[in-house]
Write a protein that holds these residues in place. Sequence first.
Motif, PDB file in Angstrom:
ATOM      1  N   VAL A   1      -3.780  -2.039   8.709  1.00  8.44           N
ATOM      2  CA  VAL A   1      -4.656  -0.974   8.213  1.00  8.44           C
ATOM      3  C   VAL A   1      -4.015  -0.406   6.959  1.00  8.44           C
ATOM      4  CG1 VAL A   1      -5.700   1.257   8.720  1.00  8.44           C
ATOM      5  CG2 VAL A   1      -5.462  -0.465  10.543  1.00  8.44           C
ATOM      6  N   ARG A   2      -4.656  -0.588   5.830  1.00  4.89           N
ATOM      7  CA  ARG A   2      -4.073  -0.146   4.558  1.00  4.89           C
ATOM      8  C   ARG A   2      -4.253   1.358   4.376  1.00  4.89           C
ATOM      9  NH1 ARG A   2      -2.662  -4.361   1.208  1.00  4.89           N
ATOM     10  NH2 ARG A   2      -3.566  -6.410   1.669  1.00  4.89           N
ATOM     11  N   ARG A   3      -3.310   1.960   3.650  1.00 10.55           N
ATOM     12  CA  ARG A   3      -3.379   3.375   3.328  1.00 10.55           C
ATOM     13  C   ARG A   3      -2.768   3.570   1.947  1.00 10.55           C
ATOM     14  NH1 ARG A   3       1.039   2.319   6.312  1.00 10.55           N
ATOM     15  NH2 ARG A   3       2.991   3.407   5.847  1.00 10.55           N
ATOM     16  N   ALA A   4      -3.103   4.663   1.309  1.00 12.21           N
ATOM     17  CA  ALA A   4      -2.644   4.908  -0.060  1.00 12.21           C
ATOM     18  C   ALA A   4      -1.130   5.094  -0.101  1.00 12.21           C
ATOM     19  CB  ALA A   4      -3.329   6.149  -0.618  1.00 12.21           C
ATOM     20  N   THR A   5      -0.477   4.366  -1.014  1.00 11.17           N
ATOM     21  CA  THR A   5       0.967   4.483  -1.217  1.00 11.17           C
ATOM     22  C   THR A   5       1.257   4.342  -2.714  1.00 11.17           C
ATOM     23  OG1 THR A   5       1.187   2.112  -0.748  1.00 11.17           O
ATOM     24  CG2 THR A   5       1.678   3.631   1.053  1.00 11.17           C
ATOM     25  N   VAL A   6       2.497   4.650  -3.098  1.00 13.78           N
ATOM     26  CA  VAL A   6       2.907   4.518  -4.493  1.00 13.78           C
ATOM     27  C   VAL A   6       2.956   3.037  -4.860  1.00 13.78           C
ATOM     28  CG1 VAL A   6       4.781   4.912  -6.130  1.00 13.78           C
ATOM     29  CG2 VAL A   6       4.233   6.650  -4.415  1.00 13.78           C
ATOM     30  N   PRO A   7       2.285   2.603  -5.933  1.00 16.44           N
ATOM     31  CA  PRO A   7       2.354   1.192  -6.336  1.00 16.44           C
ATOM     32  C   PRO A   7       3.765   0.806  -6.760  1.00 16.44           C
ATOM     33  CG  PRO A   7       0.524   2.342  -7.412  1.00 16.44           C
ATOM     34  CD  PRO A   7       1.387   3.391  -6.790  1.00 16.44           C
ATOM     35  N   ILE A   8       4.177  -0.405  -6.416  1.00 12.56           N
ATOM     36  CA  ILE A   8       5.465  -0.935  -6.867  1.00 12.56           C
ATOM     37  C   ILE A   8       5.259  -2.384  -7.303  1.00 12.56           C
ATOM     38  CG2 ILE A   8       6.847   0.583  -5.401  1.00 12.56           C
ATOM     39  CD1 ILE A   8       7.184  -1.713  -3.454  1.00 12.56           C
ATOM     40  N   GLY A   9       6.201  -2.921  -8.061  1.00 13.19           N
ATOM     41  CA  GLY A   9       6.114  -4.299  -8.517  1.00 13.19           C
ATOM     42  C   GLY A   9       5.639  -4.389  -9.952  1.00 13.19           C
ATOM     43  N   ARG A  10       5.916  -5.534 -10.590  1.00 10.89           N
ATOM     44  CA  ARG A  10       5.615  -5.717 -12.008  1.00 10.89           C
ATOM     45  C   ARG A  10       4.738  -6.927 -12.281  1.00 10.89           C
ATOM     46  NH1 ARG A  10      11.545  -4.692 -14.857  1.00 10.89           N
ATOM     47  NH2 ARG A  10      11.900  -2.575 -14.044  1.00 10.89           N
ATOM     48  N   ILE A  11       4.135  -7.507 -11.276  1.00 11.75           N
ATOM     49  CA  ILE A  11       3.342  -8.699 -11.488  1.00 11.75           C
ATOM     50  C   ILE A  11       2.156  -8.388 -12.401  1.00 11.75           C
ATOM     51  CG2 ILE A  11       1.871  -8.374  -9.452  1.00 11.75           C
ATOM     52  CD1 ILE A  11       2.069 -11.415  -9.039  1.00 11.75           C
ATOM     53  N   ALA A  12       1.884  -9.298 -13.316  1.00 11.46           N
ATOM     54  CA  ALA A  12       0.803  -9.091 -14.287  1.00 11.46           C
ATOM     55  C   ALA A  12       0.093 -10.412 -14.524  1.00 11.46           C
ATOM     56  CB  ALA A  12       1.357  -8.554 -15.608  1.00 11.46           C
ATOM     57  N   PRO A  13      -1.192 -10.375 -14.835  1.00 10.59           N
ATOM     58  CA  PRO A  13      -1.936 -11.612 -15.080  1.00 10.59           C
ATOM     59  C   PRO A  13      -1.478 -12.276 -16.372  1.00 10.59           C
ATOM     60  CG  PRO A  13      -3.280  -9.702 -15.616  1.00 10.59           C
ATOM     61  CD  PRO A  13      -2.040  -9.175 -14.969  1.00 10.59           C
ATOM     62  N   PRO A  14      -1.773 -13.559 -16.552  1.00  9.93           N
ATOM     63  CA  PRO A  14      -1.428 -14.232 -17.806  1.00  9.93           C
ATOM     64  C   PRO A  14      -1.979 -13.475 -19.005  1.00  9.93           C
ATOM     65  CG  PRO A  14      -2.191 -15.811 -16.179  1.00  9.93           C
ATOM     66  CD  PRO A  14      -2.427 -14.454 -15.595  1.00  9.93           C
TER      67      PRO A  14
END
Length: 280
Positions: free
Chosen positions: A118-131
């Motif tokens: 069950v997803r819930r709002a959290t602080v985004p993390i990570g640096r993945i980006a589209p081409p």
Amino acid sequence: MTSTDGAAGPRAYELDLSLRLTHGEDGTWQGATSPGYGNRVGPYGGWIAALLLKAILDRAPQGDPLALTVTFLGGCADGALNGVTRLLRRSRTNEHWTAEFSDSTGAAVAHAVATFGVRRATVPIGRIAPPAAAPAAEDVPERPQFGDRGPAFFNRYDVRQFVGLPFKKNPTAESRAWVKDADGRPLDWISLAAHADAPVPRAFLVSGAPSGIATMSMSTYFHATPEAFAEAGGGFILVDADCRAGHDGFHDQTAVLWTASGRLLATTEQLVWYNLKPDA
């Protein structure tokens, strides 16, 4: 027994027709292979992943699919399939399931472990980006249809590959392509599981000729949101794939799947057996 069509709307899409299952009350289910999703030997691996995920989704787990790991145990004979799903453990926010099936000979074909949450709002993390740049799908030539000369599942997808062409001795194992269901089926968890297996094996990108390959294991991590699915609809998604290492008969394969605007849909990894000789 209950039967499920898995329809994604009023139209009967090819994927849903191929994934019709009959369920028993004890977690067992029955289905059948589909000629339209056949590979060189047995069904397309993405179809097997979609089948196993659907078998679990039909049991109405709580939350969204978060991860699906499929172990491909061996070849699959055409015909009837017999499977079983099991809930391993449930908490307030997570569930863990397994699904597996055997073919008409009784041989075990594939086993999956799936995590739901069950997803819930959290602080985004990570640096993945589209081409950074990609041509519009409409500007990339469609992969030729091979009719009876190629794997049947090729005809179920519209693939516009613009980086890394198979059997061309590419300098790297990187590939990039626009992909969608040929009949315009709207993207959802089930078709996303199938699309995770869209990239051609990396051995095909560094070789000038076909060679023996077999996916041993595939893990898909789902990041799609309702907004991402709504954007994707039945249109093209971008599949960016590569290899980190391959030697002594096995290579890994990574891929990231995006909507056209750059919304993250899924990340996936495979372990592939290959038989490309050093002098090939």
